[in-house]
Enzyme design. Structure first.
Site, PDB file in Angstrom:
ATOM      1  CB  CYS A  48      19.637   6.589   5.559  1.00 48.23           C
ATOM      2  SG  CYS A  48      18.778   8.100   5.041  1.00 48.23           S
ATOM      3  CB  SER A  61      19.195  16.805  21.218  1.00 48.31           C
ATOM      4  OG  SER A  61      19.400  17.637  20.094  1.00 48.31           O
TER       5      SER A  61
END
Length: 351
Positions: A154, A12
């Site tokens: 990241c 989600s």
């Protein structure tokens, strides 16, 4: 008929939205189920409105073994520490390959994990080599043969891509200082007092200065690539962007190193790499890579001081794609023996 079946556990969030989008258009991989504790029973578009009408799949509340049943690969979009409880069950009770986007298996040093992630690791026995660090530009062949891939963070991806040319060429010796500027999607779906729009839209602020959890990941990886005596002083900055990371790392090389050798190091490091480019007439910028799996790198050389010359290494990526789900898809393609670029070569939009 597609040759491989995939499932997603933890479906989600923003990263999962990119995983789902790219697997739905994948020519060789079929998405068969998405497990989540949120939106159970609802269509995927309930959490990801851009998927409206694209799939009839619904979020399901499933045990890990149920989610992986009949699948060739499972991609985990779970939080840290949650993934660490799921991975051992998948390794033991299924045959599926695993691509984990959390930070739970990126480190080999248990003490570093406990320091930077806070608390005991749920499966410390798996930290010593069970997972392959999923940076294709460094570990491509190992990823191809992996059962478990720990997809990089990241910030780590951005900073490593900027510094790897120096490390591989034997030029990186000593500590670096890095400032990394990131977009708001890196903070996840749930807003907090420091991440929701009214606070972030017109603001720049640092967080976790000199203590960010990607620091040991960067140190382990860049050292394995050839850096010596490496340390990193890293200051992350949240910016009023939705997507993207821009990092500037300051390294010092011996003054006797010819200027052209630095350029040669960057060229050699990324020769033939499909997702890392050095712009010909400009330095890297976020707008050129946002919405894509591409990274841009570059450098500038400073004057000689005390026998050393500063190299400012610049790098830019999309934090959700090359810094997250896109890199996960890249590794998924590799472990399945596919062309690693499948579904990832779109250039994004401009401006």
């Amino acid at each position: 008929m597609k040759r491989f079946k995939a499932s997603i556990i933890g479906g989600s969030g923003y990263g999962a939205a990119e995983l789902i989008r790219r697997i739905l258009i994948h020519p060789e991989v079929e998405l068969v189920r998405v497990a989540s504790i949120d939106y159970v029973g609802e269509l995927l578009s309930a959490a990801h409105p851009h998927l409206e009408g694209r799939t009839e799949l619904r979020f399901e509340k499933l045990e890990p073994e149920e989610a992986a049943a009949g699948c060739d690969v499972v991609l985990l979009g779970l939080p840290h520490k949650v993934a660490a409880n799921v991975v051992p069950r998948l390794l033991k009770n299924t045959q599926a390959k695993i691509v984990d986007l959390s930070g739970d298996f990126r480190l080999r040093d248990v003490a570093a994990y406990e320091k930077f992630y806070g608390g005991k690791h749920p499966a410390p026995e798996l930290l010593d080599g069970a997972a392959v660090y999923g940076l294709p530009e460094l570990n491509r062949e190992a990823i191809r043969n992996a059962r478990l891939v720990a997809s990089p963070g990241c910030f780590a991806t951005t900073i490593l891509l900027g510094l790897l040319p120096l490390a591989k060429a034997g030029l990186l010796d000593g500590s670096v200082e890095t400032v990394g500027i990131t977009g708001s999607s890196g903070s996840g779906v749930a807003a907090s007092a420091t991440t929701h729009h009214p606070v972030r839209a017109q603001n720049l602020r640092t967080y976790k200065p000199l203590s960010h959890q990607h620091m040991p990941e960067i140190t382990e990886t860049i050292t394995s690539a050839g850096a010596r005596n490496f340390g990193i002083n890293f200051v992350p900055v949240s910016a009023p962007l939705t997507r993207g990371i821009f990092a500037t790392s300051f390294a010092r090389i011996d003054a006797s190193v010819p200027t052209e050798r630095v350029g040669e190091a960057f060229a050699a490091a990324y020769e033939g790499e499909r997702f890392v480019r050095r712009p010909k007439k400009r330095l890297p910028e976020v707008v050129a890579v946002a919405g894509t799996n591409y990274a841009e790198v570059g450098f500038e050389l400073g004057p000689v001081e005390d026998g050393k010359r500063t190299v400012a290494c610049f790098s830019a990526i999309d934090n959700l794609i090359k810094g997250g789900a896109g890199q996960g898809i890249q590794s998924m393609n590799l472990v399945l023996g596919l062309d690693e670029a499948l579904t990832l070569e779109d250039p994004g939009g401009y401006p």
